[in-house]
Design a protein around this motif. Structure first.
Motif, PDB file in Angstrom:
ATOM      1  N   HIS A 144       0.828  -1.197   0.000  1.00  0.00           N
ATOM      2  CA  HIS A 144       0.000   0.000   0.000  1.00  0.00           C
ATOM      3  C   HIS A 144       0.871   1.260   0.000  1.00  0.00           C
ATOM      4  CE1 HIS A 144      -3.427   2.560   0.772  1.00  0.00           C
ATOM      5  NE2 HIS A 144      -2.723   3.147   1.718  1.00  0.00           N
ATOM      6  N   LYS A 145       1.920   1.238   0.832  1.00  0.00           N
ATOM      7  CA  LYS A 145       2.812   2.390   0.892  1.00  0.00           C
ATOM      8  C   LYS A 145       3.532   2.590  -0.434  1.00  0.00           C
ATOM      9  CE  LYS A 145       5.640   3.700   4.291  1.00  0.00           C
ATOM     10  NZ  LYS A 145       6.597   3.432   5.378  1.00  0.00           N
ATOM     11  N   LEU A 146       3.963   1.451  -1.012  1.00  0.00           N
ATOM     12  CA  LEU A 146       4.658   1.522  -2.298  1.00  0.00           C
ATOM     13  C   LEU A 146       3.758   2.157  -3.361  1.00  0.00           C
ATOM     14  CD1 LEU A 146       7.028   0.654  -4.203  1.00  0.00           C
ATOM     15  CD2 LEU A 146       5.723  -1.427  -4.622  1.00  0.00           C
ATOM     16  N   ARG A 147       2.478   1.765  -3.331  1.00  0.00           N
ATOM     17  CA  ARG A 147       1.577   2.210  -4.397  1.00  0.00           C
ATOM     18  C   ARG A 147       1.322   3.703  -4.360  1.00  0.00           C
ATOM     19  NH1 ARG A 147      -1.615  -3.417  -4.595  1.00  0.00           N
ATOM     20  NH2 ARG A 147      -0.713  -4.021  -6.592  1.00  0.00           N
ATOM     21  N   ARG A 148       1.602   4.333  -3.236  1.00  0.00           N
ATOM     22  CA  ARG A 148       1.475   5.788  -3.201  1.00  0.00           C
ATOM     23  C   ARG A 148       2.648   6.440  -3.917  1.00  0.00           C
ATOM     24  NH1 ARG A 148      -0.679   7.295   2.686  1.00  0.00           N
ATOM     25  NH2 ARG A 148       0.130   9.264   1.973  1.00  0.00           N
ATOM     26  N   ASP A 149       3.729   5.673  -4.120  1.00  0.00           N
ATOM     27  CA  ASP A 149       4.922   6.227  -4.763  1.00  0.00           C
ATOM     28  C   ASP A 149       5.041   5.867  -6.244  1.00  0.00           C
ATOM     29  OD1 ASP A 149       5.907   7.597  -2.605  1.00  0.00           O
ATOM     30  OD2 ASP A 149       7.010   5.873  -1.811  1.00  0.00           O
ATOM     31  N   LEU A 162       0.000  11.081 -12.062  1.00  0.00           N
ATOM     32  CA  LEU A 162       0.948  12.030 -11.481  1.00  0.00           C
ATOM     33  C   LEU A 162       0.431  12.653 -10.193  1.00  0.00           C
ATOM     34  CD1 LEU A 162       2.030  13.937 -14.714  1.00  0.00           C
ATOM     35  CD2 LEU A 162       3.320  12.189 -13.484  1.00  0.00           C
ATOM     36  N   ALA A 163      -0.829  12.368  -9.857  1.00  0.00           N
ATOM     37  CA  ALA A 163      -1.491  13.079  -8.757  1.00  0.00           C
ATOM     38  C   ALA A 163      -0.683  13.046  -7.464  1.00  0.00           C
ATOM     39  CB  ALA A 163      -2.881  12.511  -8.526  1.00  0.00           C
ATOM     40  N   MET A 164      -0.092  11.896  -7.160  1.00  0.00           N
ATOM     41  CA  MET A 164       0.618  11.766  -5.884  1.00  0.00           C
ATOM     42  C   MET A 164       2.116  12.069  -6.038  1.00  0.00           C
ATOM     43  SD  MET A 164      -1.533  10.836  -3.441  1.00  0.00           S
ATOM     44  CE  MET A 164      -0.557  10.004  -2.212  1.00  0.00           C
ATOM     45  N   ASP A 165       2.517  12.710  -7.129  1.00  0.00           N
ATOM     46  CA  ASP A 165       3.930  12.977  -7.421  1.00  0.00           C
ATOM     47  C   ASP A 165       4.778  11.719  -7.258  1.00  0.00           C
ATOM     48  OD1 ASP A 165       3.607  15.726  -7.961  1.00  0.00           O
ATOM     49  OD2 ASP A 165       3.428  16.100  -5.812  1.00  0.00           O
ATOM     50  N   PRO A 166       4.521  10.709  -8.093  1.00  0.00           N
ATOM     51  CA  PRO A 166       5.189   9.418  -7.921  1.00  0.00           C
ATOM     52  C   PRO A 166       6.684   9.507  -8.251  1.00  0.00           C
ATOM     53  CG  PRO A 166       4.020   9.450  -9.994  1.00  0.00           C
ATOM     54  CD  PRO A 166       3.667  10.731  -9.299  1.00  0.00           C
ATOM     55  N   LYS A 167       7.439   8.574  -7.651  1.00  0.00           N
ATOM     56  CA  LYS A 167       8.863   8.490  -7.982  1.00  0.00           C
ATOM     57  C   LYS A 167       9.046   7.660  -9.240  1.00  0.00           C
ATOM     58  CE  LYS A 167      10.223   8.616  -3.149  1.00  0.00           C
ATOM     59  NZ  LYS A 167       9.885   7.690  -2.077  1.00  0.00           N
ATOM     60  N   LEU A 198      -3.956  21.568 -11.243  1.00  0.00           N
ATOM     61  CA  LEU A 198      -2.566  21.778 -11.642  1.00  0.00           C
ATOM     62  C   LEU A 198      -2.055  20.611 -12.478  1.00  0.00           C
ATOM     63  CD1 LEU A 198      -0.839  23.264  -8.469  1.00  0.00           C
ATOM     64  CD2 LEU A 198      -0.907  24.264 -10.757  1.00  0.00           C
ATOM     65  N   LYS A 199      -2.388  19.388 -12.030  1.00  0.00           N
ATOM     66  CA  LYS A 199      -1.938  18.214 -12.782  1.00  0.00           C
ATOM     67  C   LYS A 199      -2.563  18.200 -14.175  1.00  0.00           C
ATOM     68  CE  LYS A 199       0.319  16.634  -9.270  1.00  0.00           C
ATOM     69  NZ  LYS A 199       1.738  16.898  -9.163  1.00  0.00           N
ATOM     70  N   LEU A 200      -3.818  18.625 -14.246  1.00  0.00           N
ATOM     71  CA  LEU A 200      -4.469  18.679 -15.554  1.00  0.00           C
ATOM     72  C   LEU A 200      -3.817  19.741 -16.441  1.00  0.00           C
ATOM     73  CD1 LEU A 200      -8.203  18.122 -14.575  1.00  0.00           C
ATOM     74  CD2 LEU A 200      -6.824  16.678 -16.062  1.00  0.00           C
ATOM     75  N   GLU A 201      -3.348  20.844 -15.817  1.00  0.00           N
ATOM     76  CA  GLU A 201      -2.625  21.856 -16.594  1.00  0.00           C
ATOM     77  C   GLU A 201      -1.337  21.269 -17.160  1.00  0.00           C
ATOM     78  OE1 GLU A 201      -3.484  24.852 -17.411  1.00  0.00           O
ATOM     79  OE2 GLU A 201      -5.217  25.236 -16.116  1.00  0.00           O
ATOM     80  N   VAL A 202      -0.662  20.445 -16.343  1.00  0.00           N
ATOM     81  CA  VAL A 202       0.603  19.849 -16.770  1.00  0.00           C
ATOM     82  C   VAL A 202       0.408  19.061 -18.066  1.00  0.00           C
ATOM     83  CG1 VAL A 202       2.347  18.103 -16.208  1.00  0.00           C
ATOM     84  CG2 VAL A 202       1.610  19.739 -14.463  1.00  0.00           C
ATOM     85  N   VAL A 203      -0.724  18.346 -18.180  1.00  0.00           N
ATOM     86  CA  VAL A 203      -0.949  17.540 -19.379  1.00  0.00           C
ATOM     87  C   VAL A 203      -1.803  18.293 -20.410  1.00  0.00           C
ATOM     88  CG1 VAL A 203      -0.732  15.370 -18.121  1.00  0.00           C
ATOM     89  CG2 VAL A 203      -2.983  16.411 -18.385  1.00  0.00           C
ATOM     90  N   PRO A 263      -6.821   9.896  -5.915  1.00  0.00           N
ATOM     91  CA  PRO A 263      -5.719   9.420  -5.055  1.00  0.00           C
ATOM     92  C   PRO A 263      -5.439  10.376  -3.896  1.00  0.00           C
ATOM     93  CG  PRO A 263      -5.094   9.354  -7.373  1.00  0.00           C
ATOM     94  CD  PRO A 263      -6.396  10.074  -7.313  1.00  0.00           C
ATOM     95  N   LEU A 264      -5.546  11.688  -4.153  1.00  0.00           N
ATOM     96  CA  LEU A 264      -5.288  12.667  -3.089  1.00  0.00           C
ATOM     97  C   LEU A 264      -6.354  12.567  -2.007  1.00  0.00           C
ATOM     98  CD1 LEU A 264      -4.443  15.642  -5.448  1.00  0.00           C
ATOM     99  CD2 LEU A 264      -2.854  14.528  -3.886  1.00  0.00           C
TER     100      LEU A 264
END
Lengths: 270, 267
Positions: B79-84, B157-162, B125-130, B107-108
């Motif tokens: 679960h923690k991994l999936r946030r990243d 991208l919502a959770m700023d993934p790595k 903001l994320k929608l602006e990015v795309v 996700p947020l």
């Protein structure tokens, strides 16, 4: 020739075995669904991942409130029908006025829960299978999983809770509607006043009769939800798969409902 | 060792029923790298992706994502991994009952305690990015194919993934839109240092965005290397894929006859 017969027997046995495993698998899956839903309901809030009240409320609207007009119509008709049959039967003994007893008890103990259950199996069980099935086909379930949103918590638990609250409530509503149908017909046919009818009806119905109906309705709710959800999650094979799951959900939930009804009626009346 | 790579796949074998889909597949993706996994239909690339996302159970081998062995991980660790990690599916897989904005915000809403206004601003903001600013009130059914892919990317991208997985970014899109998506992927890596794994069968897009390319064929890795290494590979099958040559028949005449008449013998 012998070899061929052997092959056929073997094939039949394999088929029986597969079917048996399938059934066990399905019941096992139901148990997992119930266990996981309970887990999320109880433990979820402490982990910051609760089953959302808003999701439950939405489902309660969809499952319950939206079904009231059609449920009123069906239950009213059942009430009228019971009155017609009751009066016809009792007239042979000259005991038409006793019809209220028959209507009251059969509605509260049997017809209220059953008609509510069958209506919701057709209305919500199928919709549930179709909704979850379509999400499965469109990879929406996968998407939820990889986002770290457990599909059982997000999709299944709210429906299960909403059903188990709304079906008993709807059953009460159906009871009243059917009794009302009986009242209208008795007034027209026997000239029985509304006051006398409701007075008699309420005096005949004991708390135990009401509980019997409500206990059954909770079981029906769980069955409809579990059959709908499990068929939805099991969908594979595109649009055709969704169609198959929807049909299966309706047919099986009504079948389970009637069987469960018989079993419970038997045990509750021992 | 596990800290050196964002993604490590070690001798992974997978079956679908009794059919082997992946055969001893190993690959490594470093942090900040764009790895393109390429292969034709039926090469096993989608199955590999499902394994890397822990959606399927492994038959053999191990996969480490951001240092976590996903086969051995507990539910909480996963679960923690999936946030990243973020995933953009081929079909988008946006929830059709929610608007585009709600999809990106999902996700947020589920993983953070942020105030709803902040969640909505962040989703916008994320929608602006795309380049989907202003489309947040629409439902997925009202979007075109390219917009759905971009919206799915915004949600990923919502959770700023790595680590970002992107399944077939250019499939079914016209060349201009698909090239815009490629630019977007490059921009994400360059500005945010994101590690990106792209699964695709589009050559042009693969060569444009990849740091390294892994070519899968019939469940085996043909080659894994830089763009130039793959382009100059002497492996015939790789060249077939690059030149879009149809593959030669691999069956002998007897095998072919066997395959056509197998049902007669069985009966």
């Amino acid at each position: 020739m012998v070899e061929r017969a052997d092959g056929r027997v073997q094939q039949a046995m394999v088929q029986v075995g597969r079917a048996a495993i399938g059934v066990i698998e399905e019941y096992g899956y139901w148990l997992t669904l119930v266990a996981e839903s309970l887990y999320w309901l109880v433990v979820g809030p402490f982990k910051g991942r609760p089953v959302r009240l808003s999701a439950i409320a939405t489902q309660m609207m969809v499952v319950g409130v939206a079904a009231t007009p059609i449920l009123f119509m069906l239950s009213f008709a059942i009430g009228v029908m019971l009155a017609i049959q009751g009066i016809y039967t009792l007239r042979q003994f000259g005991a038409e006025t006793q019809v209220v007893l028959g209507i009251a008890l059969s509605v509260v103990r049997e017809f209220g829960p059953l008609i509510t259950g069958i209506l919701l199996a057709g209305r919500s069980g199928s919709a549930l299978a179709a909704r979850i099935g379509t999400m499965q086909v469109n990879q929406e379930i996968d998407a939820l999983t990889v986002m770290g949103i457990d599909p059982v918590r997000y999709l299944a638990a709210p429906v299960l809770v909403a059903m188990m609250i709304m079906v008993p409530v709807l059953t009460l509503f159906a009871d009243l509607s059917a009794l009302f149908g009986g009242a209208v017909f008795c007034r027209l046919e026997l000239g029985l006043s509304q006051i006398a009818y409701w007075d008699q009806a309420t005096s005949f119905i004991a708390a135990a009769d009401l509980y019997q109906g409500l206990i059954k309705s909770v079981i029906f709710a769980a069955l409809i939800a579990l059959v709908g959800i499990s068929n939805g999650f099991a969908v594979s094979g595109g649009a055709e798969g969704v169609g198959r799951a929807t049909t299966r959900a309706v047919v099986w939930s009504i079948s389970y409902l009637v069987l469960a009804d018989m079993l419970f009626t038997y045990f509750l009346n021992r | 060792m596990s800290d050196d790579y964002a993604l490590e796949v070690d001798s992974v074998t997978a079956y679908y029923g009794s059919r082997r889909i992946l055969d001893d597949v190993s690959l490594r993706v470093g942090y900040g790298e764009i790895m393109v996994i390429m292969g034709g239909s039926g090469s096993g690339k989608s199955t590999l992706l499902r394994h890397m996302l822990a959606l399927n159970k492994l038959a053999a081998g191990s996969i480490r994502v951001l240092g976590l062995n996903i086969a051995r991980a507990t539910g909480e660790e996963l679960h923690k991994l999936r946030r990243d990690i973020g995933v953009a599916f081929q079909s988008g897989a946006l929830l059709s009952s929610l608007t585009v904005g709600e999809n990106v915000a999902l996700p947020l809403r589920e993983h953070t305690d942020l105030n709803d206004n902040i969640v909505q601003i962040s989703a916008k903001l994320k929608l602006e990015v795309v380049n989907l600013g202003g489309f947040d009130q629409l439902y997925p059914a009202q979007l075109s194919g390219g917009m759905i892919k971009r919206a799915a990317l915004a949600r990923a991208l919502a959770m700023d993934p790595k680590l970002l997985f992107f399944d077939e970014p250019s499939a079914g899109l016209d060349p201009v839109v698909s090239s815009e998506l490629d630019d977007l992927i490059l921009k994400l890596r360059n500005s945010l240092k994101m590690t990106i794994v792209v699964v695709t069968h589009e050559l042009e897009s693969a060569f444009k965005i990849a740091d390294r390319i892994t070519v899968l064929d019939h469940g085996r890795i043909l080659i894994s290397g830089t763009v130039d290494e793959v382009r100059n590979s002497t492996i015939a099958r790789v060249q077939d894929l690059l030149q879009r040559r149809s593959r030669p028949s691999e069956l002998s005449a007897d095998d072919y006859l066997e395959r056509l008449t197998a049902h007669v013998k069985r009966a």
